[in-house]
Design a protein around this motif. Structure first.
Motif, mmCIF file in Angstrom:
data_model
loop_
_atom_site.group_PDB
_atom_site.id
_atom_site.type_symbol
_atom_site.label_atom_id
_atom_site.label_comp_id
_atom_site.label_asym_id
_atom_site.label_seq_id
_atom_site.Cartn_x
_atom_site.Cartn_y
_atom_site.Cartn_z
ATOM 1 N N VAL A 133 0.837 -1.204 0.000
ATOM 2 C CA VAL A 133 0.000 0.000 0.000
ATOM 3 C C VAL A 133 0.874 1.257 0.000
ATOM 4 N N ALA A 134 2.005 1.201 0.682
ATOM 5 C CA ALA A 134 2.897 2.355 0.747
ATOM 6 C C ALA A 134 3.400 2.782 -0.632
ATOM 7 N N MET A 135 3.344 1.878 -1.599
ATOM 8 C CA MET A 135 3.828 2.186 -2.950
ATOM 9 C C MET A 135 2.733 2.707 -3.876
ATOM 10 N N ILE A 136 1.514 2.830 -3.391
ATOM 11 C CA ILE A 136 0.429 3.353 -4.230
ATOM 12 C C ILE A 136 0.706 4.826 -4.494
ATOM 13 N N PRO A 137 0.794 5.213 -5.753
ATOM 14 C CA PRO A 137 1.172 6.593 -6.065
ATOM 15 C C PRO A 137 0.127 7.647 -5.683
ATOM 16 N N PHE A 183 -4.475 2.129 3.592
ATOM 17 C CA PHE A 183 -4.048 2.061 4.986
ATOM 18 C C PHE A 183 -5.241 2.033 5.939
ATOM 19 N N ALA A 184 -6.317 2.715 5.581
ATOM 20 C CA ALA A 184 -7.521 2.678 6.415
ATOM 21 C C ALA A 184 -8.075 1.257 6.470
ATOM 22 N N ALA A 185 -8.119 0.591 5.314
ATOM 23 C CA ALA A 185 -8.611 -0.794 5.277
ATOM 24 C C ALA A 185 -7.710 -1.704 6.112
ATOM 25 N N LEU A 186 -6.394 -1.523 6.012
ATOM 26 C CA LEU A 186 -5.478 -2.348 6.801
ATOM 27 C C LEU A 186 -5.629 -2.067 8.293
ATOM 28 N N GLY A 187 -5.864 -0.817 8.645
ATOM 29 C CA GLY A 187 -6.093 -0.479 10.049
ATOM 30 C C GLY A 187 -7.340 -1.156 10.583
ATOM 31 N N ALA A 188 -8.382 -1.188 9.757
ATOM 32 C CA ALA A 188 -9.619 -1.862 10.162
ATOM 33 C C ALA A 188 -9.383 -3.362 10.333
ATOM 34 N N TYR A 191 -4.666 -8.435 -7.728
ATOM 35 C CA TYR A 191 -5.798 -8.340 -6.814
ATOM 36 C C TYR A 191 -5.787 -6.958 -6.203
ATOM 37 N N PHE A 192 -6.901 -6.264 -6.242
ATOM 38 C CA PHE A 192 -7.028 -4.909 -5.693
ATOM 39 C C PHE A 192 -5.934 -3.978 -6.196
ATOM 40 N N GLY A 193 -5.561 -4.136 -7.447
ATOM 41 C CA GLY A 193 -4.564 -3.257 -8.039
ATOM 42 C C GLY A 193 -3.122 -3.633 -7.751
ATOM 43 N N PHE A 194 -2.899 -4.731 -7.035
ATOM 44 C CA PHE A 194 -1.549 -5.208 -6.754
ATOM 45 C C PHE A 194 -1.283 -6.428 -7.604
ATOM 46 N N SER A 195 -0.042 -6.603 -8.000
ATOM 47 C CA SER A 195 0.360 -7.822 -8.687
ATOM 48 C C SER A 195 1.323 -8.570 -7.789
ATOM 49 N N PHE A 196 1.114 -9.865 -7.658
ATOM 50 C CA PHE A 196 1.950 -10.709 -6.818
ATOM 51 C C PHE A 196 2.578 -11.799 -7.670
#
Length: 112
Positions: free
Chosen positions: A20-24, A33-38, A87-92
């Protein structure tokens, strides 16, 4: 190696926080980060979705411990057959597996 489900979830959230920290876009990063905090405050929301699959596949044992060797084997086979998942805009990819597992163990790994 076995770790608690709580430690595994914390490691997963830590791994995702790095992504998430790399989302421009600042707004999207904020929402991530809000979702991760939840999730951090209510991990049952995440666990309830994946727990049956984890139990069925042998990743989560009867004592509620996560078998990291089984998790690695599952991810290795998945990425051997599907080299990239988005997934959710991330590639793994398979390169993410050691980083994720290290986060779950509470250890650090160097990223090439």
């Amino acid at each position: 190696m076995h770790i608690s489900l709580e430690k595994a979830v914390d490691g997963f959230i830590g791994f995702m926080a790095d992504q998430v920290a790399m989302i421009p876009k600042m707004g999207d990063r904020f929402l991530g980060f809000a979702a991760l905090g939840a999730l951090k405050s209510n991990p049952a929301a995440l666990v309830s979705k994946v727990k049956p699959w984890m139990e069925m596949s042998g990743i989560l044992d009867a004592d509620g411990m996560v078998n990291l060797d089984s998790a690695k084997a599952a991810l290795d086979m998945a990425f051997a057959n599907v080299p990239k998942v988005s997934y959710f805009g991330f590639s793994f990819t398979s390169e993410d597996v050691p980083v994720l597992l290290a986060k779950m163990q509470g250890t650090q790994t160097e990223v090439a």
